[in-house]
Design a protein around this motif. Structure first.
Motif, PDB file in Angstrom:
ATOM      1  N   SER A  85      81.421  -2.695 -48.390  1.00 57.90           N
ATOM      2  CA  SER A  85      81.192  -1.821 -47.234  1.00 57.90           C
ATOM      3  C   SER A  85      79.825  -1.151 -47.319  1.00 57.90           C
ATOM      4  O   SER A  85      79.095  -1.048 -46.330  1.00 57.90           O
ATOM      5  N   LEU A  86      79.484  -0.692 -48.511  1.00 57.03           N
ATOM      6  CA  LEU A  86      78.191  -0.024 -48.695  1.00 57.03           C
ATOM      7  C   LEU A  86      77.031  -0.995 -48.493  1.00 57.03           C
ATOM      8  O   LEU A  86      75.986  -0.627 -47.943  1.00 57.03           O
ATOM      9  N   ASP A  87      77.219  -2.233 -48.931  1.00 60.40           N
ATOM     10  CA  ASP A  87      76.182  -3.247 -48.727  1.00 60.40           C
ATOM     11  C   ASP A  87      75.926  -3.474 -47.238  1.00 60.40           C
ATOM     12  O   ASP A  87      74.780  -3.668 -46.806  1.00 60.40           O
ATOM     13  N   LYS A  88      77.000  -3.436 -46.445  1.00 58.59           N
ATOM     14  CA  LYS A  88      76.858  -3.633 -45.000  1.00 58.59           C
ATOM     15  C   LYS A  88      76.137  -2.456 -44.339  1.00 58.59           C
ATOM     16  O   LYS A  88      75.464  -2.614 -43.325  1.00 58.59           O
ATOM     17  N   ILE A  89      76.281  -1.273 -44.923  1.00 59.02           N
ATOM     18  CA  ILE A  89      75.616  -0.082 -44.375  1.00 59.02           C
ATOM     19  C   ILE A  89      74.123  -0.120 -44.668  1.00 59.02           C
ATOM     20  O   ILE A  89      73.294   0.296 -43.845  1.00 59.02           O
ATOM     21  N   ILE A  90      73.752  -0.627 -45.826  1.00 56.36           N
ATOM     22  CA  ILE A  90      72.350  -0.631 -46.256  1.00 56.36           C
ATOM     23  C   ILE A  90      71.467  -1.436 -45.308  1.00 56.36           C
ATOM     24  O   ILE A  90      70.352  -1.024 -44.971  1.00 56.36           O
ATOM     25  N   LYS A  91      71.952  -2.586 -44.848  1.00 53.99           N
ATOM     26  CA  LYS A  91      71.122  -3.478 -44.018  1.00 53.99           C
ATOM     27  C   LYS A  91      70.630  -2.794 -42.740  1.00 53.99           C
ATOM     28  O   LYS A  91      69.417  -2.764 -42.482  1.00 53.99           O
ATOM     29  N   PRO A  92      71.505  -2.220 -41.904  1.00 49.71           N
ATOM     30  CA  PRO A  92      70.998  -1.566 -40.687  1.00 49.71           C
ATOM     31  C   PRO A  92      70.112  -0.362 -40.982  1.00 49.71           C
ATOM     32  O   PRO A  92      69.165  -0.081 -40.235  1.00 49.71           O
ATOM     33  N   LEU A  93      70.407   0.348 -42.084  1.00 50.53           N
ATOM     34  CA  LEU A  93      69.556   1.487 -42.443  1.00 50.53           C
ATOM     35  C   LEU A  93      68.161   1.017 -42.844  1.00 50.53           C
ATOM     36  O   LEU A  93      67.148   1.634 -42.485  1.00 50.53           O
ATOM     37  N   SER A  94      68.105  -0.078 -43.578  1.00 47.77           N
ATOM     38  CA  SER A  94      66.809  -0.644 -43.971  1.00 47.77           C
ATOM     39  C   SER A  94      66.034  -1.110 -42.743  1.00 47.77           C
ATOM     40  O   SER A  94      64.814  -0.909 -42.645  1.00 47.77           O
ATOM     41  N   ASP A  95      66.746  -1.721 -41.797  1.00 46.16           N
ATOM     42  CA  ASP A  95      66.102  -2.169 -40.557  1.00 46.16           C
ATOM     43  C   ASP A  95      65.552  -0.983 -39.772  1.00 46.16           C
ATOM     44  O   ASP A  95      64.457  -1.053 -39.196  1.00 46.16           O
ATOM     45  N   GLU A  96      66.304   0.114 -39.767  1.00 52.81           N
ATOM     46  CA  GLU A  96      65.868   1.302 -39.027  1.00 52.81           C
ATOM     47  C   GLU A  96      64.620   1.909 -39.661  1.00 52.81           C
ATOM     48  O   GLU A  96      63.693   2.325 -38.955  1.00 52.81           O
ATOM     49  N   ILE A  97      64.597   1.950 -40.989  1.00 51.77           N
ATOM     50  CA  ILE A  97      63.415   2.480 -41.685  1.00 51.77           C
ATOM     51  C   ILE A  97      62.195   1.610 -41.394  1.00 51.77           C
ATOM     52  O   ILE A  97      61.094   2.114 -41.138  1.00 51.77           O
ATOM     53  N   GLU A  98      62.397   0.302 -41.394  1.00 46.11           N
ATOM     54  CA  GLU A  98      61.292  -0.621 -41.112  1.00 46.11           C
ATOM     55  C   GLU A  98      60.768  -0.425 -39.690  1.00 46.11           C
ATOM     56  O   GLU A  98      59.550  -0.388 -39.462  1.00 46.11           O
ATOM     57  N   SER A  99      61.688  -0.281 -38.736  1.00 52.58           N
ATOM     58  CA  SER A  99      61.284  -0.071 -37.341  1.00 52.58           C
ATOM     59  C   SER A  99      60.577   1.270 -37.179  1.00 52.58           C
ATOM     60  O   SER A  99      59.604   1.386 -36.433  1.00 52.58           O
ATOM     61  N   ARG A 100      61.067   2.282 -37.890  1.00 59.48           N
ATOM     62  CA  ARG A 100      60.442   3.609 -37.823  1.00 59.48           C
ATOM     63  C   ARG A 100      58.997   3.543 -38.302  1.00 59.48           C
ATOM     64  O   ARG A 100      58.085   4.069 -37.649  1.00 59.48           O
ATOM     65  N   GLU A 101      58.780   2.899 -39.435  1.00 65.25           N
ATOM     66  CA  GLU A 101      57.427   2.791 -39.984  1.00 65.25           C
ATOM     67  C   GLU A 101      56.529   1.977 -39.056  1.00 65.25           C
ATOM     68  O   GLU A 101      55.349   2.290 -38.878  1.00 65.25           O
TER      69      GLU A 101
END
Length: 211
Positions: free
Chosen positions: A9-25
């Motif tokens: 479950s935690l692995d699935k949460i990490i992916k969208p959060l990483s994508d959001e950080i990338e989009s933010r930058e």
């Protein structure tokens, strides 16, 4: 006790959060280009190069549209400043060109960005009025002042929404000061022009009387 499901479950949460950080930058970095182009467009307007100004603003609008694809959900807030700058630049270009100020819908920006961008445009109109005064264009300065005042009167009701449109009240307060300063300058220039006209009339009368 197994934590396999928890880890999955935690692995699935990490992916969208990483994508959001990338989009933010991405948005923080690339929207700077939009802001820079809009600033250069405004500088070009004041330099009298409206063709170059329009080209720069058009390119800024194109870039902004492409960046919106990365601004889903909460990331939309990173478009606020570049949208405001675009509204300011395109509105100034339209006013100088004698065309109507673009609508929010035609620009594709948020409501708050449209309001704040128009408020920022009032400052550029003050500069335009002063430039015209220095150039001896009293009528042009008065036109710029009337547009400033018209925008302010239309935007003033948004002071009530300061909790939603951040900075609206502060920008309105600044705009009011700019308008009063410009009113004084335009009035002084009009009186000076009237005095010069009267003096020329007296000289003409004197010349006619052989004085």
């Amino acid at each position: 006790m197994s934590l396999d499901r928890t880890e999955a479950s935690l692995d699935k949460i990490i992916k969208p959060l990483s994508d959001e950080i990338e989009s933010r930058e991405f948005l923080i970095k690339n929207t700077r280009d939009v802001i820079s182009m809009c600033s250069r467009a405004i500088i070009a307007v004041h330099a009298g190069d409206t063709v170059s100004a329009a080209a720069k603003a058009k390119e800024a609008a194109k870039l902004l549209r492409s960046h919106k694809k990365r601004a889903a959900g909460g990331l939309r807030r990173y478009l606020a400043v570049p949208e405001q700058e675009l509204v300011e630049a395109l509105s100034l270009i339209a006013i100088v060109g004698g065309r109507p100020v673009p609508s929010r819908e035609s620009l594709g920006v948020s409501g708050p960005s449209y309001v704040l961008g128009l408020l920022d445009c009032i400052g550029e109109l003050k500069r335009l009025a002063y430039d015209r005064i220095r150039a001896g264009d009293a009528a042009g300065a008065q036109d710029a002042f009337r547009t400033m005042e018209g925008l302010y009167n239309m935007l003033y009701p948004f002071a009530a929404f300061d909790k939603v449109i951040k900075e609206a009240r502060r920008k309105l307060d600044v705009a009011r000061i700019l308008i009063e300063d410009t009113r004084a300058a335009v009035t002084e220039e009009a009186r000076r022009a009237e005095l010069l006209h009267a003096l020329r009339g007296l000289r003409s009368m004197g010349a006619g009387d052989g004085i």
